[in-house]
Design a protein around this motif. Structure first.
Motif, PDB file in Angstrom:
ATOM      1  N   LEU A 166       0.930  -1.345   0.013  1.00 51.82           N
ATOM      2  CA  LEU A 166       0.051  -0.105   0.060  1.00 51.82           C
ATOM      3  C   LEU A 166       0.861   1.088   0.055  1.00 51.82           C
ATOM      4  O   LEU A 166       0.496   2.520   0.531  1.00 51.82           O
ATOM      5  CB  LEU A 166      -0.801   0.180   1.132  1.00 51.82           C
ATOM      6  CG  LEU A 166      -1.933  -1.050   1.352  1.00 51.82           C
ATOM      7  CD1 LEU A 166      -3.003  -0.949   2.663  1.00 51.82           C
ATOM      8  CD2 LEU A 166      -2.783  -1.392   0.033  1.00 51.82           C
ATOM      9  N   ASP A 167       2.132   1.306  -0.349  1.00 51.74           N
ATOM     10  CA  ASP A 167       2.969   2.199  -0.436  1.00 51.74           C
ATOM     11  C   ASP A 167       3.210   2.842  -1.738  1.00 51.74           C
ATOM     12  O   ASP A 167       3.843   4.092  -2.103  1.00 51.74           O
ATOM     13  CB  ASP A 167       4.391   2.173   0.244  1.00 51.74           C
ATOM     14  CG  ASP A 167       4.394   1.788   1.550  1.00 51.74           C
ATOM     15  OD1 ASP A 167       3.772   2.533   2.261  1.00 51.74           O
ATOM     16  OD2 ASP A 167       5.088   0.818   2.025  1.00 51.74           O
ATOM     17  N   TRP A 168       2.395   2.234  -2.704  1.00 52.16           N
ATOM     18  CA  TRP A 168       2.208   3.035  -4.167  1.00 52.16           C
ATOM     19  C   TRP A 168       1.041   4.044  -3.988  1.00 52.16           C
ATOM     20  O   TRP A 168      -0.100   3.421  -4.225  1.00 52.16           O
ATOM     21  CB  TRP A 168       2.087   1.840  -5.019  1.00 52.16           C
ATOM     22  CG  TRP A 168       2.275   2.433  -6.655  1.00 52.16           C
ATOM     23  CD1 TRP A 168       1.505   2.888  -7.392  1.00 52.16           C
ATOM     24  CD2 TRP A 168       3.835   2.283  -7.149  1.00 52.16           C
ATOM     25  NE1 TRP A 168       1.793   3.344  -8.638  1.00 52.16           N
ATOM     26  CE2 TRP A 168       3.388   3.016  -8.498  1.00 52.16           C
ATOM     27  CE3 TRP A 168       5.086   2.181  -6.961  1.00 52.16           C
ATOM     28  CZ2 TRP A 168       4.173   3.171  -9.575  1.00 52.16           C
ATOM     29  CZ3 TRP A 168       5.663   2.170  -7.971  1.00 52.16           C
ATOM     30  CH2 TRP A 168       5.672   2.921  -9.176  1.00 52.16           C
ATOM     31  N   LEU A 169       1.332   5.099  -4.121  1.00 54.88           N
ATOM     32  CA  LEU A 169       0.263   6.016  -3.930  1.00 54.88           C
ATOM     33  C   LEU A 169       0.016   6.535  -5.445  1.00 54.88           C
ATOM     34  O   LEU A 169       0.837   6.971  -6.397  1.00 54.88           O
ATOM     35  CB  LEU A 169       0.912   7.345  -3.229  1.00 54.88           C
ATOM     36  CG  LEU A 169       1.200   7.238  -1.776  1.00 54.88           C
ATOM     37  CD1 LEU A 169       1.526   8.249  -1.102  1.00 54.88           C
ATOM     38  CD2 LEU A 169       0.576   6.121  -1.128  1.00 54.88           C
ATOM     39  N   SER A 170      -1.268   6.446  -5.873  1.00 50.35           N
ATOM     40  CA  SER A 170      -1.856   7.026  -7.138  1.00 50.35           C
ATOM     41  C   SER A 170      -3.231   7.541  -6.807  1.00 50.35           C
ATOM     42  O   SER A 170      -3.831   7.522  -5.840  1.00 50.35           O
ATOM     43  CB  SER A 170      -2.050   5.783  -8.177  1.00 50.35           C
ATOM     44  OG  SER A 170      -2.766   4.835  -7.823  1.00 50.35           O
TER      45      SER A 170
END
Length: 357
Positions: A166-170
């Motif tokens: 959940l560290d990929w922010l989009s």
């Protein structure tokens, strides 16, 4: 007093008298008058011994029954040792601990991992917007379009770890309360070249795979060529758009009619079929579902099957995207006669008789 208890008391009294006489004769003591108190104590002692014996037998029976009942209970989310959860159709659940933010009140909410494997112009963009309309789904787009993220297996794994942690922010990130997180991955963006490492990662992390393909490969080819043309032509006021949100924009883009190389057409179609078959072969061991764009268009209830596949609460999914090509396929190919002549009498002739919906 019940007859049974009376009989038990008489027997106990007789036994007490027997032991009393035996002790008396053995010790050769002077006969004396039998003491009622002594007899009562002996009877009480024997009764206590009988009670202990009966209690121990009952406890053994209770323990045996309890063990049998416990052995009959199976925890569905934790299959027997040696059995993969995916073999039972159960997607694994995870509790990510992201480094970039706190999940706060959703820290105990489980998350399921997925990946959409597809090809360009196969409806994957539209399908992903449908998934992202779900309150609890975060599909982070075509993240492996960047070469540095797929230059080797290590780079791919690092990127996937960011997504599933959940560290990929989009713009699609639901962050704290995501119930399912994934991405869209084109087959020509490293997944086939590094299929062994990716398949192992998917199996190890419990990633569910959603395959999305086109049935009519000729329609897909038209869309691929038209989209490639617009990258340079930029028909929408000097802007290139792969997907549009208004009928007016769709009409403008559909005015371009590509010419298809009829000489290499059959070989090109075979190559797409081959790539599709290899993808299914490479990831056959993963938990997966196979979808076709045309089926989704005709039957939107398939979207409920997708949500059930991901173990999500079923919701009505929506998308703002508008189809670019509509109507008869012959209207969208400049050299239709050449294409028709090439495919007639072949296994691909069926593509000629399918119109856009």
């Amino acid at each position: 007093m019940t007859p049974t208890f009376g009989l038990f008391l008489v027997s106990a009294t007789s036994m007490a008298e027997f032991f009393y006489d035996l002790i008396k004769d053995t010790l050769i003591v002077k006969p004396c008058k039998k003491s009622p108190i002594l007899l009562m104590m002996i009877v009480l002692l024997l009764a206590m011994l009988c009670g202990v014996l009966i209690s121990s037998i009952c406890l053994k029976q209770i323990n045996t029954n309890t063990n049998v009942k416990l052995q009959d209970i199976q925890v569905i989310d934790k299959p027997p040792h040696g059995i993969n959860p995916e073999q039972l159709g159960i997607p694994r659940v995870h509790y990510p601990e992201p480094q970039t933010f706190s999940r706060d009140e959703c820290v105990h909410n489980p998350v399921r991992f997925f990946a959409i494997l597809s090809m360009q112009r196969s409806g994957s963009g539209w399908f992903e917007t449908l998934l992202n309309s779900h309150t609890n789904v975060s599909s982070n787009g075509e993240i492996f379009s960047k070469l540095e993220r797929r230059q080797n297996a290590s780079a791919i794994v690092d990127t996937l770890d960011q997504v599933y942690n959940l560290d990929w922010l989009s713009s699609a990130s639901k962050n704290q309360c995501s119930a399912a997180v994934g991405l869209k991955w084109m087959l020509n963006q490293g997944v086939m070249a590094h299929h062994e490492a990716v398949s192992e990662y998917f199996s190890r992390r419990g990633v569910s795979v959603i395959f999305l393909f086109r049935r009519n490969l000729l329609c897909r080819m038209v869309s691929v060529i038209a989209n490639s043309h617009d990258r340079y032509a930029k028909l929408l006021n000097g802007t290139h758009k792969s997907h549009v949100h208004s009928p007016e924009e769709a009409d403008i883009l559909s005015t371009y009619k590509p010419s298809i190389n009829s000489t290499s057409l059959i070989d090109d179609l075979k190559q797409v079929e081959f790539t599709t078959a290899k993808a299914l072969e490479y990831f056959n061991s993963t938990r997966h579902i196979v979808l076709y764009y045309e089926d989704l268009i005709k039957n939107r209830t398939i979207l409920k099957d997708v949500q059930k596949f991901l173990r999500l609460p079923v919701m009505e999914l929506t998308s703002r995207q508008v189809k670019i090509h509509k109507g008869p396929l012959s209207m969208h190919i400049k050299n239709w006669d050449d294409v028709s002549k090439t495919l007639n009498g072949t296994i691909y002739e069926r593509f000629l008789h399918t119109d856009y919906r």
